[in-house]
Enzyme design. Structure first.
Site: not given
Length: 225
Positions: A32, A175
């Site tokens: 992400d 992430h």
């Protein structure tokens, strides 16, 4: 009680993907908040070294600023996912603003390749936002193995405990982006561990076997079969 039902209803109807039941020894890697020059090139190098593929849930704002990174992601066989325009809790957005940011991000990404998947910012879709994404032909995916430490990038201890929970059909969530340069090392060590167990890292679409988005469903229909 109404809030709880509104939150759980979409999941109970099978509209949000967490993991995939499969006997094939593979799992999905998802990343992400990119693309970012500080993390994306290193992640791509790690994936190439392991012969792995991933789904990158990209922010439209960052994709527009770094089109060369989006192009490299797509050129190296990875999948593009829609994480809306900027890093923010999307559940707080009014429906019209959410729809506009979703569409702007999709246009930015589709200049480089197809987009089949959506992931909300800060981890949870509202029922209204889910209907908007489905109407756009996108499916919502969350995950079953998520790095929490290191702002979601992981730390030196993360590969060991992620390895303990990643299994066939898992969807891993990491992430990247500013302040998360440790994510490449986390992924590298984890892929070494999962590789020893015979697990292959693939994109979400490869894991699900999907070649196209699922069609929009009637929100009043029963559970997906």
């Amino acid at each position: 009680m109404t809030v709880l039902v509104d939150a759980l209803g979409p999941v109970l109807r099978g509209r949000v993907l967490f993991a995939v039941p499969t006997r094939v020894p593979r799992f999905a890697v998802t990343l992400d908040d990119g693309p970012d020059p500080a993390t994306t090139p290193a992640l791509l190098d790690v994936l190439a070294r392991h012969g792995a593929r991933a789904t990158f849930f990209l922010l439209g704002e960052r994709a527009a600023a770094h089109p060369e990174l989006v192009a490299r992601i797509a050129a190296e066989g990875h999948e593009l996912g829609n994480h809306t325009w900027r890093d923010e809790p999307t559940h707080r957005l009014p429906a019209e603003e959410f729809a506009a940011k979703l569409a702007d991000t999709r246009r930015t990404l589709e200049a480089h390749g197809p987009v089949r998947w959506f992931r909300p910012g800060s981890g949870w879709p509202t029922a209204r936002h889910l209907a908007i994404t489905e109407a756009a032909g996108l499916r919502c995916a969350l995950g079953s193995a998520v790095a929490i430490s290191g702002a979601g990038a992981g730390t030196a201890d993360s590969p060991a405990w992620l390895d303990a929970v990643v299994r066939r059909g898992s969807v891993l969530v990491l992430h990247e982006g500013p302040g998360r340069t440790g994510v490449a090392a986390t992924l590298d060590a984890l892929l070494t561990r999962t590789g020893r167990r015979g697990l292959t890292a693939v994109t979400l679409s490869a894991l699900t076997g999907s070649r196209a988005p699922i069609p929009p469903r009637d929100p009043d229909a029963g559970p997906a079969r």
